[in-house]
Motif scaffolding. Structure first.
Motif, PDB file in Angstrom:
ATOM      1  N   VAL A  22      36.586 -25.758 -38.208  1.00  0.00           N
ATOM      2  CA  VAL A  22      35.902 -26.853 -37.962  1.00  0.00           C
ATOM      3  C   VAL A  22      36.011 -26.045 -39.627  1.00  0.00           C
ATOM      4  O   VAL A  22      36.493 -25.068 -40.154  1.00  0.00           O
ATOM      5  N   ALA A  34      33.654 -27.076 -43.233  1.00  0.00           N
ATOM      6  CA  ALA A  34      32.943 -27.630 -43.898  1.00  0.00           C
ATOM      7  C   ALA A  34      32.441 -27.750 -45.250  1.00  0.00           C
ATOM      8  O   ALA A  34      33.244 -26.627 -46.467  1.00  0.00           O
ATOM      9  N   ARG A  37      21.858 -32.505 -38.370  1.00  0.00           N
ATOM     10  CA  ARG A  37      21.942 -32.591 -37.428  1.00  0.00           C
ATOM     11  C   ARG A  37      21.660 -33.749 -36.511  1.00  0.00           C
ATOM     12  O   ARG A  37      20.468 -33.677 -36.178  1.00  0.00           O
ATOM     13  N   PHE A  68      23.154 -29.055 -31.404  1.00  0.00           N
ATOM     14  CA  PHE A  68      22.485 -28.731 -32.073  1.00  0.00           C
ATOM     15  C   PHE A  68      21.928 -29.631 -32.437  1.00  0.00           C
ATOM     16  O   PHE A  68      21.334 -29.221 -33.848  1.00  0.00           O
ATOM     17  N   GLU A 116      23.119 -28.265 -41.655  1.00  0.00           N
ATOM     18  CA  GLU A 116      24.384 -27.331 -41.427  1.00  0.00           C
ATOM     19  C   GLU A 116      25.029 -28.207 -42.795  1.00  0.00           C
ATOM     20  O   GLU A 116      24.408 -28.910 -43.591  1.00  0.00           O
ATOM     21  N   PRO A 129      28.126 -30.666 -44.317  1.00  0.00           N
ATOM     22  CA  PRO A 129      28.690 -31.338 -43.336  1.00  0.00           C
ATOM     23  C   PRO A 129      30.309 -31.096 -42.816  1.00  0.00           C
ATOM     24  O   PRO A 129      31.051 -30.319 -43.834  1.00  0.00           O
ATOM     25  N   GLY A 130      30.697 -31.945 -42.342  1.00  0.00           N
ATOM     26  CA  GLY A 130      32.186 -31.274 -41.956  1.00  0.00           C
ATOM     27  C   GLY A 130      32.962 -32.025 -40.490  1.00  0.00           C
ATOM     28  O   GLY A 130      31.675 -32.619 -40.032  1.00  0.00           O
ATOM     29  N   GLY A 131      33.618 -31.263 -40.238  1.00  0.00           N
ATOM     30  CA  GLY A 131      33.748 -31.415 -38.930  1.00  0.00           C
ATOM     31  C   GLY A 131      34.700 -30.457 -37.760  1.00  0.00           C
ATOM     32  O   GLY A 131      35.387 -30.026 -38.822  1.00  0.00           O
ATOM     33  N   LYS A 132      35.843 -31.288 -37.576  1.00  0.00           N
ATOM     34  CA  LYS A 132      36.509 -30.475 -36.237  1.00  0.00           C
ATOM     35  C   LYS A 132      38.036 -30.723 -37.140  1.00  0.00           C
ATOM     36  O   LYS A 132      38.245 -31.756 -37.318  1.00  0.00           O
ATOM     37  N   GLU A 136      36.808 -36.346 -42.874  1.00  0.00           N
ATOM     38  CA  GLU A 136      34.432 -36.044 -42.129  1.00  0.00           C
ATOM     39  C   GLU A 136      33.950 -36.181 -43.236  1.00  0.00           C
ATOM     40  O   GLU A 136      33.171 -37.179 -42.841  1.00  0.00           O
ATOM     41  N   GLU A 180      31.608 -38.989 -42.253  1.00  0.00           N
ATOM     42  CA  GLU A 180      29.935 -39.001 -42.563  1.00  0.00           C
ATOM     43  C   GLU A 180      29.460 -39.494 -43.656  1.00  0.00           C
ATOM     44  O   GLU A 180      27.505 -39.709 -42.753  1.00  0.00           O
ATOM     45  N   TYR A 203      29.706 -19.185 -30.115  1.00  0.00           N
ATOM     46  CA  TYR A 203      27.978 -19.732 -29.344  1.00  0.00           C
ATOM     47  C   TYR A 203      28.557 -19.718 -28.008  1.00  0.00           C
ATOM     48  O   TYR A 203      29.679 -19.042 -27.459  1.00  0.00           O
ATOM     49  N   LEU A 254      33.450 -19.724 -32.148  1.00  0.00           N
ATOM     50  CA  LEU A 254      33.595 -21.211 -34.106  1.00  0.00           C
ATOM     51  C   LEU A 254      34.301 -20.516 -34.851  1.00  0.00           C
ATOM     52  O   LEU A 254      33.944 -19.699 -35.112  1.00  0.00           O
ATOM     53  N   MET A 308      34.822 -21.135 -38.522  1.00  0.00           N
ATOM     54  CA  MET A 308      34.775 -22.351 -40.099  1.00  0.00           C
ATOM     55  C   MET A 308      35.024 -21.699 -40.517  1.00  0.00           C
ATOM     56  O   MET A 308      35.121 -20.968 -41.129  1.00  0.00           O
ATOM     57  N   ALA A 331      26.048 -19.935 -37.080  1.00  0.00           N
ATOM     58  CA  ALA A 331      27.266 -19.853 -38.070  1.00  0.00           C
ATOM     59  C   ALA A 331      26.506 -19.916 -39.507  1.00  0.00           C
ATOM     60  O   ALA A 331      27.165 -18.959 -40.820  1.00  0.00           O
ATOM     61  N   ASP A 332      26.087 -20.857 -39.696  1.00  0.00           N
ATOM     62  CA  ASP A 332      26.165 -21.708 -40.984  1.00  0.00           C
ATOM     63  C   ASP A 332      24.835 -20.213 -42.335  1.00  0.00           C
ATOM     64  O   ASP A 332      24.291 -19.609 -43.524  1.00  0.00           O
TER      65      ASP A 332
HETATM   66  N1  LIG Z   1      30.267 -29.701 -39.119  1.00  0.00           N
HETATM   67  C1  LIG Z   1      29.220 -28.562 -39.184  1.00  0.00           C
HETATM   68  N2  LIG Z   1      30.050 -28.034 -37.773  1.00  0.00           N
HETATM   69  C2  LIG Z   1      29.199 -26.861 -37.421  1.00  0.00           C
HETATM   70  C3  LIG Z   1      28.831 -26.108 -38.966  1.00  0.00           C
HETATM   71  N3  LIG Z   1      28.096 -24.971 -38.249  1.00  0.00           N
HETATM   72  C4  LIG Z   1      28.291 -24.862 -36.864  1.00  0.00           C
HETATM   73  O1  LIG Z   1      27.687 -24.765 -35.881  1.00  0.00           O
HETATM   74  N4  LIG Z   1      28.818 -26.342 -36.160  1.00  0.00           N
HETATM   75  C5  LIG Z   1      28.852 -26.597 -35.039  1.00  0.00           C
HETATM   76  C6  LIG Z   1      28.568 -27.754 -34.556  1.00  0.00           C
HETATM   77  C7  LIG Z   1      29.782 -28.695 -33.906  1.00  0.00           C
HETATM   78  O2  LIG Z   1      29.451 -28.364 -32.204  1.00  0.00           O
HETATM   79  C8  LIG Z   1      31.094 -28.076 -34.128  1.00  0.00           C
HETATM   80  C9  LIG Z   1      30.707 -29.280 -34.753  1.00  0.00           C
HETATM   81  O3  LIG Z   1      31.374 -30.288 -34.656  1.00  0.00           O
HETATM   82  P1  LIG Z   1      31.207 -31.591 -34.822  1.00  0.00           P
HETATM   83  O4  LIG Z   1      30.375 -32.698 -34.084  1.00  0.00           O
HETATM   84  O5  LIG Z   1      31.090 -31.415 -36.382  1.00  0.00           O
HETATM   85  O6  LIG Z   1      32.862 -32.698 -35.431  1.00  0.00           O
HETATM   86  P2  LIG Z   1      33.487 -33.542 -35.250  1.00  0.00           P
HETATM   87  O7  LIG Z   1      32.381 -34.693 -36.447  1.00  0.00           O
HETATM   88  O8  LIG Z   1      34.799 -33.778 -35.831  1.00  0.00           O
HETATM   89  O9  LIG Z   1      33.171 -33.939 -33.649  1.00  0.00           O
HETATM   90  P3  LIG Z   1      32.511 -34.423 -32.935  1.00  0.00           P
HETATM   91  O10 LIG Z   1      31.337 -35.495 -33.330  1.00  0.00           O
HETATM   92  O11 LIG Z   1      33.816 -35.265 -32.286  1.00  0.00           O
HETATM   93  O12 LIG Z   1      31.584 -33.981 -31.678  1.00  0.00           O
HETATM   94  O13 LIG Z   1      31.014 -27.073 -35.160  1.00  0.00           O
HETATM   95  C10 LIG Z   1      28.166 -26.687 -39.866  1.00  0.00           C
HETATM   96  O14 LIG Z   1      28.039 -26.203 -41.136  1.00  0.00           O
HETATM   97  N5  LIG Z   1      29.064 -28.507 -40.041  1.00  0.00           N
END
Ligand SMILES: Nc1nc2c([nH]c(=O)n2[C@H]2C[C@H](O)[C@@H](COP(=O)(O)OP(=O)(O)OP(=O)(O)O)O2)c(=O)[nH]1
Length: 139
Positions: free
Chosen positions: A10, A12, A26, A31, A36, A38-41, A55, A59, A77, A82, A84, A120-121
């Protein structure tokens, strides 16, 4: 047989303005309600910085400039591992629109503990941000 935890990569953003950073809450999923950055995979073929630009547009409907790498965290987890990477980011222009999150706050250095960060944050806040925000405030 030991089953290996699935790995998620990920990217962020710590979005900075004046002496504040942008924290988001979120709005869905496992979660939900956790705070958190903002950001993503990161998708196949993308760099962490490219993923972040994509991302944040998805978002927050905003174009950003990705600045310094702040740090990374490896966190287990129960359901996945993760990995990140966190970057300092500035908004190019305009405002931030919450398209996926349920709430957001601009936090000053003294307010970093006023939200319930995802685990993680919390690591990023404790190991990198607290010091970085205090140093830049003193400059
Ligand atoms: N974006 C984000 N994800 C975080 C943070 N901390 C943390 O543990 N996560 C975890 C939560 C989620 O399980 C994973 C990131 O997934 P996400 O849902 O944001 O990614 P995405 O938008 O690409 O995916 P999705 O909507 O298809 O599930 O990492 C953070 O600060 N930012």
């Amino acid at each position: 047989m030991i089953k290996e935890l699935k790995q998620i990569h990920v990217a962020a953003a710590v979005i900075c303005k004046d002496d504040k950073i942008f924290a988001t809450q979120r709005g869905y999923g496992k979660f939900k309600d956790g705070w958190e950055f903002p950001g993503g995979k990161i998708e196949a073929g993308e760099s962490a910085r490219q993923a972040l630009v994509r991302e944040i547009k998805e978002e927050l409907n905003t174009d950003i400039i990705v600045g310094n790498f702040i740090g990374s965290v490896e966190y287990d987890y129960p359901q996945f591992h993760l990995s990140m990477q966190v970057f300092s980011v500035r908004v190019k222009h305009g405002s931030l629109e919450l398209l996926e999150h349920e709430a957001a706050r601009w936090l000053s250095p003294g307010e970093l503990d006023s939200v319930a960060w995802l685990p993680a944050d919390q690591y990023i806040v404790d190991h990198y941000l607290r010091r970085e925000m205090t140093v830049s405030k003193d400059k």
